[in-house]
Design a protein around this motif. Sequence first.
Motif: not given
Length: 359
Positions: A180, A188, A313, A185, A209, A222, A178
């Motif tokens: 961002a 998401f 992340s 969010t 992410i 997130y 994903y």
Amino acid sequence: MTGTERVQAVVEYGFTERQARFLVLVMRHAGLCVKRQYAAFAGIANGGDKCNAFFDKLVRRGFAVTADCIHNRARLYHVQHRPLYHAIGDADSRCRRAVPARSAAERLMRLDAALTSPNLDWLTTRSEKVGYLQTMTAWPSSEHPETAPAHDVADLTNQFPGTFPIGIATTGHVLVLYLATVPWTDDFRTFLVGHTALLRMASSWTLRIVFPQPLRRAMEAYRAVVHEELESPLQADAIYDLKRYFFHRRRGTDLSTIPEALRAFLKRCADVFGGPRFTHLYRRWLTEDEAALKPIAPVIPETLASGRATIESVVLPHTYEHLSPLVSRRRTRRRGLRTGEQRGDAAPHSINPLLNPAP
């Protein structure tokens, strides 16, 4: 087609296997690229002879067109040659179509995100993702949906929102990617809910992410969404209360005209079920009704707790503000396009074909 078949099809156009692998990634994920992405992928010097020769070949043979960027700090390459896309089984790919200037940076970020794991078998279209899910489960065939219970058909319809790819390792490990692009969010949350069937069936998986540098401060927000949607399933008593609360919220019940017990219940629910999670859930409930309140499968938080699933992340190390392409005036674009047509070129090598539909 398999990834190996796609690479071999591009090799037959006169590219090395390494160049073909990179081009397949570009065509499947973004359509756009810059030199430093190929240099990093190939492990060669950015702007060196090998790197320059590859991109010169792309432009000279009509496989790609170029666009200068603001501040003259970079040059974009748009791979839009239809036969090349046809060779990898994706002749109608959106990646070869006109690229709005505002979308260029996001396309490049998407490619950078994929390049973090270039050797995976990537599923980039919804049909590929649905097909993969159907091989893992007893989901109904899209050709014969009547053979399965109605709720299964509805669940399949709601799977895989968004356009972000899914990577499959040779071991079967699933990487859900994903990117961002905004600090809020809501999208998401929708993305996570729409991938729970896949996460439920995969024996091991990673949710990665990816953030551009300006959004690194949104990482905690997130991560909180992941905790709420995947690690904290709603309990039966909470779901029962939500049904009552959402009913009265949609009805617009006047608190001044109802019994005290119900008034106290609704006020308590307004406090308990406030916040982004339940606001998003209420919007889903308005369209999906009972299906929106179905708790996630217990196997998802169990897989996370066991370590067979991980949340990553990743902050992209590059900046993208300078990669916005220069936009010509309408008259210049038309003149450039007519000039290219008169020469018989597939498209003039400038910003014009990047912003206008490819032939």
